[in-house]
Enzyme design. Sequence first.
Site, PDB file in Angstrom:
ATOM      1  N   GLY A   1       0.859  -1.198   0.000  1.00 41.88           N
ATOM      2  CA  GLY A   1       0.000   0.000   0.000  1.00 41.88           C
ATOM      3  C   GLY A   1       0.883   1.232   0.000  1.00 41.88           C
TER       4      GLY A   1
ATOM      5  CG  ASP B   1       3.881   7.477   2.146  1.00 49.83           C
ATOM      6  OD1 ASP B   1       4.778   6.632   2.021  1.00 49.83           O
ATOM      7  OD2 ASP B   1       3.832   8.523   1.466  1.00 49.83           O
TER       8      ASP B   1
END
Length: 465
Positions: A118, A120
């Site tokens: 994914g 941050d």
Amino acid sequence: MSKLHAFTVHYIKRARNHRWRCSEITFWCIDEQLCNQWIQALKELLDSQKSRPKQLLVYINPYGGKRQGKRIYEQKVAPLFNLASISADVVITEHANHAKDNLFEVNIYKYDGIVCVGGDGMFSEVMHGLIGRIQKDSGIDQNNPKTPLAQCSIRIGIIPAGSTDCICYATVGIIDPETSALHIIVGDCQPLDVSSIHHNNTFLKYSVSLLGYGFYGDILKDSEKKRWMGPMRYDFSGFKTFLSHQYYEGTVSFQPAKGTVGSPRDKESCRTGCHICRQTKQLEEQQKNYGFEHKEVEDEWKVIKGKFLAINAVNMSCACPRSPKGLSPAAHLADGSADLILVRKCSRFNFLRYLVRHTNQDDQFDFPFVDVYRVKRFQFTSKHLEDNESDIKDVGKKRFGQFCSDHPACCCNLANSTWNCDGETLDSSAVEVRVRCQLVKLFARGIEIYKDEAAYNSSSNELLS
Ligand SMILES: Nc1ncnc2c1ncn2[C@@H]1O[C@H](COP(=O)(O)OP(=O)(O)OP(=O)(O)O)[C@@H](O)[C@H]1O
Ligand SMILES: CCCCCCCCCCCCC/C=C/[C@@H](O)[C@H](CO)NC(=O)CCCCC
Ligand SMILES: [Ca+2]
């Protein structure tokens, strides 16, 4: 091949722009015994490399970035993990905080690393889960801002599939799932500074990349309503926030970093095997030996009151495809300090000049309205809050304060922004921040230095470091 014996070696080849690729070479041999001896020797060599992970826990956010997380993992990462005999328990998240909550429930100690697929925000979730779990198991209360935290020895891997992916870019040098998977497979280790953020003795969040008030906080707040736009939401909200040109009043106090060797104005950046990060660690070890490490020094607070367009605290350069050098090009991944950038009220044109320098080679701190400090601790209180606190004794003034914030046309600017903490919003505008040196570790090695970056091509594998 009736009389020939063969084995295939899969290896890593460096390509352009910090990309790593998996290649293979097959060796043929007429002597079966010799062939087996080679296979045995190579297996033993691989087994002796103890830093390589064998068992991983993988969290995939199927909705991050362009919603490609699951496909990226299945097509680009899982085949490489299989090839390297890594077994992975995979969790596809069903809601926000699924990964974080899960990390408090599972036996994390049976894994050699936790991988997040994914952006941050997803990394932040996994990091919060891991740090929180380790503190819980060590009996440490995260709400006490003064408490030293227990370090996390379980490494975190990032397979980039988000919108900004700045933590991956700033620690690997490229956003490329295959490269990141290969850094995990070879068992790289990059320590990372983490800032803890508190308000009134209550823990709020941890941050590793950008903790930004004003401009970046406002972009985030606006962009959250436009998640459906994917990564484009940041460009749209960025433009809108730039036009609004809102400034915020408040007080920043900070303790300059004393024990670090570098400065935010250095020309050199943090790279693989960085000597500045190494020296910091040595200094910390020495302090530990003398029993100094938990003593907080209360001297040398610098206080700055003012009107700010942006207050950015970065623990790393924050380099990303939108800003290849990042918000602070000389910030270090693991030197126990953050760079505090104060952008004071200036004209729209000057602010644009500052933003453009995020994207080119010019010095973004070379403006009279921009100041940068390397810090270990800092605090911020917005004018709005300061006034409210002093107004407890002064009801009349309090009414006036509310009047001003309700009427943007009024000359008193008591507006509040939001903090952007690695892409998540914070609940409080008043914060107390402490940098925790090398609190977590990543499956990365920092950005490698190529001997001759321009001439680099797939046929040359030579490195400086
Ligand atoms: N299944 C899910 N459904 C909804 N939200 C999720 C799910 N899994 C994780 N999340 C949340 O989604 C948020 C954003 O995710 P992520 O960071 O992967 O993508 P992004 O915001 O597009 O990228 P970036 O953070 O790099 O800008 C995270 O804060 C995470 O908590
Ligand atoms: C005229 C040219 C002007 C160009 C200006 C470009 C500036 C880009 C700077 C990007 C800095 C990113 C810092 C990292 C922040 C992340 O923790 C966070 C979560 O992913 N991303 C954002 O907040 C998303 C922030 C996105 C901002 C656009
Ligand atoms: Ca740092």
